[in-house]
Design an enzyme around this catalytic site. Structure first.
Site, PDB file in Angstrom:
ATOM      1  N   TYR A  96      -1.723  -0.810  11.148  1.00 55.69           N
ATOM      2  CA  TYR A  96      -1.878  -1.461   9.839  1.00 55.69           C
ATOM      3  C   TYR A  96      -0.714  -1.116   8.912  1.00 55.69           C
ATOM      4  CZ  TYR A  96      -3.214  -1.801   4.937  1.00 55.69           C
ATOM      5  OH  TYR A  96      -3.198  -2.039   3.587  1.00 55.69           O
TER       6      TYR A  96
ATOM      7  N   LYS B 140       2.377  -3.404   7.210  1.00 56.70           N
ATOM      8  CA  LYS B 140       2.590  -3.534   5.762  1.00 56.70           C
ATOM      9  C   LYS B 140       4.013  -3.089   5.406  1.00 56.70           C
ATOM     10  CE  LYS B 140       0.150  -4.676   2.944  1.00 56.70           C
ATOM     11  NZ  LYS B 140      -0.204  -6.016   2.400  1.00 56.70           N
TER      12      LYS B 140
ATOM     13  N   THR C 175       0.822  -1.210   0.000  1.00 58.65           N
ATOM     14  CA  THR C 175       0.000   0.000   0.000  1.00 58.65           C
ATOM     15  C   THR C 175       0.855   1.259   0.000  1.00 58.65           C
ATOM     16  OG1 THR C 175      -1.512   1.269   1.415  1.00 58.65           O
ATOM     17  CG2 THR C 175      -0.098  -0.288   2.526  1.00 58.65           C
ATOM     18  N   ASP C 176       0.281   2.359  -0.478  1.00 55.96           N
ATOM     19  CA  ASP C 176       0.991   3.647  -0.421  1.00 55.96           C
ATOM     20  C   ASP C 176       1.109   4.161   1.021  1.00 55.96           C
ATOM     21  OD1 ASP C 176      -1.685   4.318  -0.058  1.00 55.96           O
ATOM     22  OD2 ASP C 176      -1.758   5.812  -1.664  1.00 55.96           O
ATOM     23  N   GLU C 177       0.325   3.572   1.930  1.00 54.99           N
ATOM     24  CA  GLU C 177       0.349   4.064   3.319  1.00 54.99           C
ATOM     25  C   GLU C 177       1.690   3.847   4.005  1.00 54.99           C
ATOM     26  OE1 GLU C 177      -2.943   3.131   5.786  1.00 54.99           O
ATOM     27  OE2 GLU C 177      -4.357   3.174   4.129  1.00 54.99           O
TER      28      GLU C 177
HETATM   29  P1  NAD Z   1      -9.625  -7.466   2.467  1.00 51.92           P
HETATM   30  O1  NAD Z   1      -9.591  -7.227   3.940  1.00 51.92           O
HETATM   31  O2  NAD Z   1     -10.863  -7.176   1.710  1.00 51.92           O
HETATM   32  O3  NAD Z   1      -9.236  -8.983   2.150  1.00 51.92           O
HETATM   33  C1  NAD Z   1      -8.210  -9.662   2.803  1.00 51.92           C
HETATM   34  C2  NAD Z   1      -8.361 -11.145   2.507  1.00 51.92           C
HETATM   35  O4  NAD Z   1      -7.268 -11.831   3.124  1.00 51.92           O
HETATM   36  C3  NAD Z   1      -9.632 -11.763   3.062  1.00 51.92           C
HETATM   37  O5  NAD Z   1     -10.225 -12.631   2.102  1.00 51.92           O
HETATM   38  C4  NAD Z   1      -9.169 -12.540   4.269  1.00 51.92           C
HETATM   39  O6  NAD Z   1      -9.982 -13.680   4.567  1.00 51.92           O
HETATM   40  C5  NAD Z   1      -7.762 -12.944   3.845  1.00 51.92           C
HETATM   41  N1  NAD Z   1      -6.873 -13.190   4.987  1.00 51.92           N
HETATM   42  C6  NAD Z   1      -6.669 -12.378   6.059  1.00 51.92           C
HETATM   43  N2  NAD Z   1      -5.804 -12.947   6.912  1.00 51.92           N
HETATM   44  C7  NAD Z   1      -5.424 -14.129   6.358  1.00 51.92           C
HETATM   45  C8  NAD Z   1      -4.543 -15.154   6.754  1.00 51.92           C
HETATM   46  N3  NAD Z   1      -3.860 -15.075   7.899  1.00 51.92           N
HETATM   47  N4  NAD Z   1      -4.388 -16.227   5.945  1.00 51.92           N
HETATM   48  C9  NAD Z   1      -5.070 -16.312   4.779  1.00 51.92           C
HETATM   49  N5  NAD Z   1      -5.930 -15.369   4.361  1.00 51.92           N
HETATM   50  C10 NAD Z   1      -6.111 -14.295   5.135  1.00 51.92           C
HETATM   51  O7  NAD Z   1      -8.386  -6.640   1.894  1.00 51.92           O
HETATM   52  P2  NAD Z   1      -8.230  -5.823   0.533  1.00 51.92           P
HETATM   53  O8  NAD Z   1      -8.720  -4.449   0.726  1.00 51.92           O
HETATM   54  O9  NAD Z   1      -8.727  -6.641  -0.575  1.00 51.92           O
HETATM   55  O10 NAD Z   1      -6.630  -5.735   0.465  1.00 51.92           O
HETATM   56  C11 NAD Z   1      -5.877  -6.775  -0.155  1.00 51.92           C
HETATM   57  C12 NAD Z   1      -4.421  -6.405  -0.170  1.00 51.92           C
HETATM   58  O11 NAD Z   1      -4.226  -5.187  -0.880  1.00 51.92           O
HETATM   59  C13 NAD Z   1      -3.813  -6.174   1.221  1.00 51.92           C
HETATM   60  O12 NAD Z   1      -2.499  -6.696   1.225  1.00 51.92           O
HETATM   61  C14 NAD Z   1      -3.797  -4.660   1.366  1.00 51.92           C
HETATM   62  O13 NAD Z   1      -2.778  -4.245   2.233  1.00 51.92           O
HETATM   63  C15 NAD Z   1      -3.520  -4.257  -0.061  1.00 51.92           C
HETATM   64  N6  NAD Z   1      -3.985  -2.910  -0.446  1.00 51.92           N
HETATM   65  C16 NAD Z   1      -5.279  -2.548  -0.237  1.00 51.92           C
HETATM   66  C17 NAD Z   1      -5.723  -1.303  -0.680  1.00 51.92           C
HETATM   67  C18 NAD Z   1      -7.175  -0.885  -0.508  1.00 51.92           C
HETATM   68  O14 NAD Z   1      -7.540   0.210  -0.916  1.00 51.92           O
HETATM   69  N7  NAD Z   1      -8.056  -1.700   0.048  1.00 51.92           N
HETATM   70  C19 NAD Z   1      -4.839  -0.432  -1.300  1.00 51.92           C
HETATM   71  C20 NAD Z   1      -3.500  -0.826  -1.473  1.00 51.92           C
HETATM   72  C21 NAD Z   1      -3.093  -2.080  -1.062  1.00 51.92           C
HETATM   73  O1  TDX Z   2     -16.775   6.002   7.932  1.00 53.77           O
HETATM   74  C1  TDX Z   2     -15.717   6.476   7.486  1.00 53.77           C
HETATM   75  N1  TDX Z   2     -15.598   7.830   7.356  1.00 53.77           N
HETATM   76  C2  TDX Z   2     -14.477   8.429   6.880  1.00 53.77           C
HETATM   77  O2  TDX Z   2     -14.435   9.670   6.784  1.00 53.77           O
HETATM   78  C3  TDX Z   2     -14.590   5.642   7.098  1.00 53.77           C
HETATM   79  C4  TDX Z   2     -14.672   4.145   7.220  1.00 53.77           C
HETATM   80  C5  TDX Z   2     -13.475   6.271   6.601  1.00 53.77           C
HETATM   81  N2  TDX Z   2     -13.399   7.619   6.502  1.00 53.77           N
HETATM   82  C6  TDX Z   2     -12.191   8.249   5.923  1.00 53.77           C
HETATM   83  C7  TDX Z   2     -10.873   7.785   6.473  1.00 53.77           C
HETATM   84  C8  TDX Z   2      -9.953   7.911   5.257  1.00 53.77           C
HETATM   85  O3  TDX Z   2      -9.475   9.257   5.156  1.00 53.77           O
HETATM   86  O4  TDX Z   2     -12.185   7.881   4.539  1.00 53.77           O
HETATM   87  C9  TDX Z   2     -10.862   7.637   4.065  1.00 53.77           C
HETATM   88  C10 TDX Z   2     -10.753   6.223   3.550  1.00 53.77           C
HETATM   89  O5  TDX Z   2     -10.872   5.347   4.665  1.00 53.77           O
HETATM   90  P1  TDX Z   2     -10.719   3.751   4.534  1.00 53.77           P
HETATM   91  O6  TDX Z   2     -11.692   3.235   3.541  1.00 53.77           O
HETATM   92  O7  TDX Z   2     -10.716   3.185   5.900  1.00 53.77           O
HETATM   93  O8  TDX Z   2      -9.289   3.634   3.831  1.00 53.77           O
HETATM   94  P2  TDX Z   2      -7.806   4.088   4.249  1.00 53.77           P
HETATM   95  O9  TDX Z   2      -7.654   4.203   5.707  1.00 53.77           O
HETATM   96  O10 TDX Z   2      -7.451   5.261   3.384  1.00 53.77           O
HETATM   97  O11 TDX Z   2      -6.990   2.780   3.761  1.00 53.77           O
HETATM   98  C11 TDX Z   2      -7.336   2.130   2.513  1.00 53.77           C
HETATM   99  O12 TDX Z   2      -6.413   2.451   1.501  1.00 53.77           O
HETATM  100  C12 TDX Z   2      -5.100   1.965   1.651  1.00 53.77           C
HETATM  101  C13 TDX Z   2      -7.384   0.623   2.707  1.00 53.77           C
HETATM  102  O13 TDX Z   2      -8.307   0.300   3.731  1.00 53.77           O
HETATM  103  C14 TDX Z   2      -6.026   0.069   3.017  1.00 53.77           C
HETATM  104  O14 TDX Z   2      -6.081  -1.356   3.070  1.00 53.77           O
HETATM  105  C15 TDX Z   2      -5.076   0.476   1.921  1.00 53.77           C
HETATM  106  O15 TDX Z   2      -3.782   0.084   2.257  1.00 53.77           O
END
Ligand code: NAD
Ligand code: TDX
Length: 329
Positions: free
Chosen positions: A148, A152, A121-123
């Site tokens: 988190y 990562k 992630t960019d975080e």
């Molecule tokens: P998510 O929480 O929707 O899905 C995570 C999945 O991993 C789930 O299916 C869960 O059951 C599985 N999992 C969790 N722990 C596990 C374990 N110990 N063993 C096997 N499986 C396990 O997450 P997401 O938003 O789809 O994110 C996926 C990946 O992308 C992560 O690595 C996250 O850091 C990265 N990422 C997410 C975002 C975003 O915007 N959501 C952005 C950049 C990177």
């Molecule tokens: O109810 C809400 N109200 C609100 O204002 C929630 C759930 C979030 N927020 C804000 C917090 C953040 O500034 O919205 C923005 C996005 O929040 P999230 O969806 O929780 O994402 P963020 O914390 O930015 O992280 C996401 O992007 C990077 C993913 O969850 C991570 O897995 C990924 O690495």
């Protein structure tokens, strides 16, 4: 190619499975997923079981991971605890899955000499000021803010060390905020859409001026496949689609699209340590590997995402009450 997709029953992992299923019909995909609260088998419905095998298992299970890695060509590692708010409440599962889980996969690919692509992630880069002219690049120093993002960051550093010390054939990508179908209702966009669908008002943390750099999950998938096939071993690639938007504007867009007044939302307590702004410079991926995002019309992508949640209430309803109960606590 026989690939393992860890976390393939989650949001981004399942979108990647569907993408590869369509784009590489001669590949076999094995999904390894522990089905935590965030994993959902329904995300993989409709896929031919002769081309997609589902294994319910934990990435910290060294014996299972070793056996599966031995039988495949490559691992695309999405599995993680992914939600910042959960990590503030209970960091431990983040350490187990994101750090120990990644370590377990690294040891298996090292032993069997297999290719790994690590999803991050960019975080990991921390945050930017709203008026900073710079964006994150592959050379930005790591400076994570939350439990988190620090786990990562730790997982990325393990991958880099295993590449350098043991010659593991790995690449890393750091992507910005994804949106699209199958995203858990704990996350910002699905939470607000489903709050409105249930007759409640969206909830904006703090002032809502925080900026996220949105990318459609389909563009994340195409970028990951490009890196898996063409990326240089040991390299990191940033993935982004120039989608910076402040949270307040996103909530207003959602409300307007759903036929409500743009001001029909509430400000709630801010997230502790809330990162102000993320912004990705994806020049390296675009120039070196020729990748381009396709879904850059955010309003159109948001509308189709709202339509998906509206049409798929049976998918999100079972998670919704439990998620809001967690938030209420
Ligand atoms: P998510 O929480 O929707 O899905 C995570 C999945 O991993 C789930 O299916 C869960 O059951 C599985 N999992 C969790 N722990 C596990 C374990 N110990 N063993 C096997 N499986 C396990 O997450 P997401 O938003 O789809 O994110 C996926 C990946 O992308 C992560 O690595 C996250 O850091 C990265 N990422 C997410 C975002 C975003 O915007 N959501 C952005 C950049 C990177
Ligand atoms: O109810 C809400 N109200 C609100 O204002 C929630 C759930 C979030 N927020 C804000 C917090 C953040 O500034 O919205 C923005 C996005 O929040 P999230 O969806 O929780 O994402 P963020 O914390 O930015 O992280 C996401 O992007 C990077 C993913 O969850 C991570 O897995 C990924 O690495």
């Amino acid at each position: 190619m026989k690939i393992i997709v860890t976390g393939g029953a989650g949001f981004i992992g399942s979108n990647f499975v569907h993408y590869v299923y369509r784009e590489r019909p001669d590949w076999h995909i094995t999904v390894l997923d522990a089905l935590t609260y965030a994993g959902n088998r329904a995300n993989l419905e409709g896929l031919d079981p002769s081309r997609v095998t589902f294994i319910e298992g934990n990435i910290t299970d060294a014996e299972l991971v070793d056996k599966l890695v031995a039988e495949h060509d490559a691992v695309v590692h999405y599995a993680a605890e992914s939600h910042n708010d959960n990590s503030l409440k209970n960091p431990r599962p983040f350490l187990d899955t994101n750090i120990i889980g990644t370590y377990t996969i690294l040891e298996a690919v090292r032993k069997h000499g297999k290719r790994l692509h690590h999803i991050s992630t960019d975080e990991v880069y921390g945050d930017l000021e709203l008026d900073d002219p710079n964006r994150f690049t592959e050379n930005t120093p790591y400076n994570p803010s939350s439990p988190y993002s620090s786990t990562k960051a730790g997982s990325d550093l393990l991958v880099r060390a295993w590449v350098r010390s043991f010659g593991v054939q790995a690449t890393i990508s750091n992507c910005s905020n994804n949106y699209g179908p199958y995203q858990h209702v704990e996350k910002f966009i699905p939470r607000q859409v489903t709050e409105i669908l249930e007759g409640r008002r969206p909830k904006l943390y703090g002032t809502g001026e925080n900026v996220r750099d949105w990318i459609h999950t389909e563009d994340h998938s195409s970028a990951v496949l490009t890196i898996l096939e063409k990326g240089a071993i040991g390299e990191t690639y940033l993935i982004g689609a120039d989608g910076e938007k402040d949270n307040k504007s996103v909530v207003e867009l959602i409300l307007t699209e759903m036929g409500k007044g743009a001001d029909e939302y509430d400000h709630v307590n801010d997230r502790p340590g809330h990162d102000m702004r993320y912004a990705i410079d994806s020049t390296k991926l675009r120039t070196e590997l020729g990748w381009m995002p396709k879904f850059t019309d955010f309003e159109a992508g948001l509308k189709s995402t709202i339509d998906w949640y509206t049409a798929n209430e049976s998918w999100w309803k079972p998670q919704k009450a439990e998620t809001e109960a967690k938030y209420a606590k």
